[in-house]
Scaffold this motif. Structure first.
Motif, PDB file in Angstrom:
ATOM      1  N   ALA A 141       0.836  -1.209   0.000  1.00 35.95           N
ATOM      2  CA  ALA A 141       0.000   0.000   0.000  1.00 35.95           C
ATOM      3  C   ALA A 141       0.868   1.255   0.000  1.00 35.95           C
ATOM      4  CB  ALA A 141      -0.926  -0.014   1.214  1.00 35.95           C
ATOM      5  N   ILE A 178       2.245   1.855  -3.449  1.00 38.10           N
ATOM      6  CA  ILE A 178       1.252   2.500  -4.314  1.00 38.10           C
ATOM      7  C   ILE A 178       1.246   4.005  -4.072  1.00 38.10           C
ATOM      8  CG2 ILE A 178      -1.220   2.715  -4.783  1.00 38.10           C
ATOM      9  CD1 ILE A 178      -1.453  -0.283  -4.075  1.00 38.10           C
ATOM     10  N   VAL A 185      -2.772   8.045   0.327  1.00 40.96           N
ATOM     11  CA  VAL A 185      -3.086   7.211  -0.834  1.00 40.96           C
ATOM     12  C   VAL A 185      -3.069   5.734  -0.449  1.00 40.96           C
ATOM     13  CG1 VAL A 185      -2.338   6.527  -3.144  1.00 40.96           C
ATOM     14  CG2 VAL A 185      -2.212   8.926  -2.457  1.00 40.96           C
ATOM     15  N   ALA A 186      -2.124   5.331   0.405  1.00 42.78           N
ATOM     16  CA  ALA A 186      -2.042   3.939   0.837  1.00 42.78           C
ATOM     17  C   ALA A 186      -3.314   3.506   1.566  1.00 42.78           C
ATOM     18  CB  ALA A 186      -0.828   3.742   1.742  1.00 42.78           C
ATOM     19  N   ALA A 195      -6.035   3.048  -0.926  1.00 42.71           N
ATOM     20  CA  ALA A 195      -5.838   1.822  -1.698  1.00 42.71           C
ATOM     21  C   ALA A 195      -6.320   0.603  -0.919  1.00 42.71           C
ATOM     22  CB  ALA A 195      -4.363   1.664  -2.062  1.00 42.71           C
ATOM     23  N   VAL A 233      -9.333  -1.852  -2.267  1.00 44.48           N
ATOM     24  CA  VAL A 233      -9.083  -3.274  -2.512  1.00 44.48           C
ATOM     25  C   VAL A 233      -9.962  -4.138  -1.617  1.00 44.48           C
ATOM     26  CG1 VAL A 233      -7.358  -5.066  -2.205  1.00 44.48           C
ATOM     27  CG2 VAL A 233      -6.769  -2.991  -3.427  1.00 44.48           C
ATOM     28  N   THR A 292       2.172   0.947 -10.272  1.00 46.42           N
ATOM     29  CA  THR A 292       0.987   1.121  -9.434  1.00 46.42           C
ATOM     30  C   THR A 292      -0.016  -0.002  -9.668  1.00 46.42           C
ATOM     31  OG1 THR A 292       1.270   3.528  -9.480  1.00 46.42           O
ATOM     32  CG2 THR A 292      -0.912   2.686  -8.871  1.00 46.42           C
ATOM     33  N   THR A 303      -1.011  -2.940  -6.937  1.00 45.22           N
ATOM     34  CA  THR A 303      -2.431  -3.061  -6.597  1.00 45.22           C
ATOM     35  C   THR A 303      -2.893  -4.504  -6.756  1.00 45.22           C
ATOM     36  OG1 THR A 303      -2.878  -0.784  -7.288  1.00 45.22           O
ATOM     37  CG2 THR A 303      -4.762  -2.271  -7.145  1.00 45.22           C
TER      38      THR A 303
END
Length: 410
Positions: A105, A108, A120-121, A124, A128, A270, A274
């Motif tokens: 994460a 990413i 952002v982590a 993500a 997910v 990225t 992911t």
């Protein structure tokens, strides 16, 4: 007891294995591995890590075909060795792979928005988890799309860099032979996703046929990709530049005279990570489910969603812990810590496989591979950086102490 739905065939299982492996090694681990082993040493380390992974894959496939249910080596250790061995394997997997989820994460975030990587982590992880909660069929479909896109980006890097490889750069370090095991231990982090198929054993159709085919096939494809990209990356950048690089594959494209394609590689990184995070969270959730079913973790985590047939409480609990780790940890420490605990997990896998005896229908020396895998896992684990070794075995010891001191259960 609630059961998960069997929806995965060989292609879907291979795709989930590819999605679990592709990304971590190519985009995260090559640089520190090159720093430990140099140019030639990196190539040797990829082969060593691949061989240990193949040994583990053989043992995992045999055991998963015998015990086609969620939990992987947590189940195998309990059934073939003893309950404590199973608990230690499951504890090592859940703790180590939770750290892996956090590392992925954070990666990413670093590629998408370096200034807000942790935010952002977290986003993500939430995204997910939402996909996984919709069902394993959704996970396989999403992973299939990610794998196709990533393979296209990796092919672009390999083709772009192939014409700029210089063989003299492969020997651009004096550390060959000293850090190969350390590098192999780090690179094992990139191979470990093949067993995601085994942890999804309760959702695979015809597991005795599907699992033994899917695991070696996925591993073989990834090993070929890693060797090719390691050769191209070292040959273009050299060991020293590779070791210092934050984005090695993007640097390969730039060094080849096409810096405008660097953004494509970053996008591919990225996407790849992911895909790893997608299947990794699914695997950790299912091991948590298996441990909760046997009351080695809190019983409410054993619930299966009545509609989507996924372990929704386990998935949400794992996601919550990953978010906490994202807020506190860094990528490199998480990778080393994860490698230690996951290597212990696979050492138990090989020990459990040794109790199966010989397979009369197979010509391969499966018992010898299990012995080699067991020895290889121990060697790689203790060869990692000392801080990672101490942290990994420390957390394993804490889990063992809790197991020994907890109240007796029925």
């Amino acid at each position: 007891m609630d059961q998960l739905a069997r929806r995965l065939g060989v292609p879907d299982a291979v795709v989930i294995g590819l999605g679990s492996m592709l990304g971590a090694g190519v985009f995260v681990v090559f640089a520190p591995a090159a720093a430990a082993a140099g140019g030639t040493g990196l190539l040797i380390a990829v082969a060593v890590a691949g061989f240990v992974a193949y040994c583990n894959a053989t043992s995992s496939a045999r055991l998963a075909a015998r015990y086609p249910e969620s939990g992987g080596s947590y189940v195998y250790g309990r059934e073939r060795l003893n309950p404590f061995a199973g608990f230690l394997a499951g504890w090592g997997f859940v703790v180590g792979k939770t750290a892996s989820c956090a590392a992925m994460a954070l990666t990413i975030g670093a590629y998408l928005w370096p200034g807000q990587a942790r935010v952002v982590a977290v986003l993500a992880v939430l995204a997910v988890t939402a996909v996984n909660l919709r069902g394993i069929g959704k996970t396989a479909a999403a992973t299939r799309v990610l794998v196709v896109l990533v393979l296209a980006v990796l092919a672009l890097v390999a083709v772009t860099g192939a014409g700029h490889v210089r063989l003299d750069r492969l020997a651009g370090s004096d550390s060959v032979g000293r850090g190969v095991l350390t590098a192999a231990g780090l690179l094992f982090f990139a191979f470990a996703g093949y067993a995601r198929v085994a942890t999804l054993g309760e959702e695979v159709r015809d597991p005795r046929r599907t699992i033994p085919r899917a695991i070696p096939l996925a591993l073989g494809i990834v090993l070929a990709i890693y060797l090719t990209l390691a050769f191209v990356t070292v040959g273009v950048l050299g060991a020293d530049r590779l070791a210092a690089s934050a984005a090695p594959l993007a640097d390969v494209v730039s060094a080849a005279g096409l810096p405008g394609l660097a953004w494509v590689v970053r996008a591919g990184a990225t996407i790849a990570v992911t895909g790893v995070l997608l299947s990794l969270l699914a695997g950790v959730g299912r091991t948590t489910l298996a441990m909760a079913r046997r009351h080695d973790l809190p019983g409410p985590l054993a619930a299966v969603h009545p509609r989507h047939r996924v372990p929704h409480r386990a998935e949400l609990a794992v996601a919550a812990v990953v978010i906490v780790v994202v807020a506190l940890a860094d990528v490199r420490g998480a990778i080393g810590f994860s490698s230690v605990t996951v290597l212990v997990y696979y050492a138990i896998t090989n020990a459990a496989a040794l109790t199966l005896g010989r397979d009369r229908e197979r010509r391969l020396p499966v018992q010898s591979l299990a012995v080699a895998g067991l020895i290889g896992c121990v060697l790689l684990a203790v060869s990692l950086p000392l801080t990672n070794v101490l942290a990994g075995f420390g957390v394993l010891a804490l889990g063992a102490a809790w197991y020994a001191l907890r109240p007796a259960r029925h």
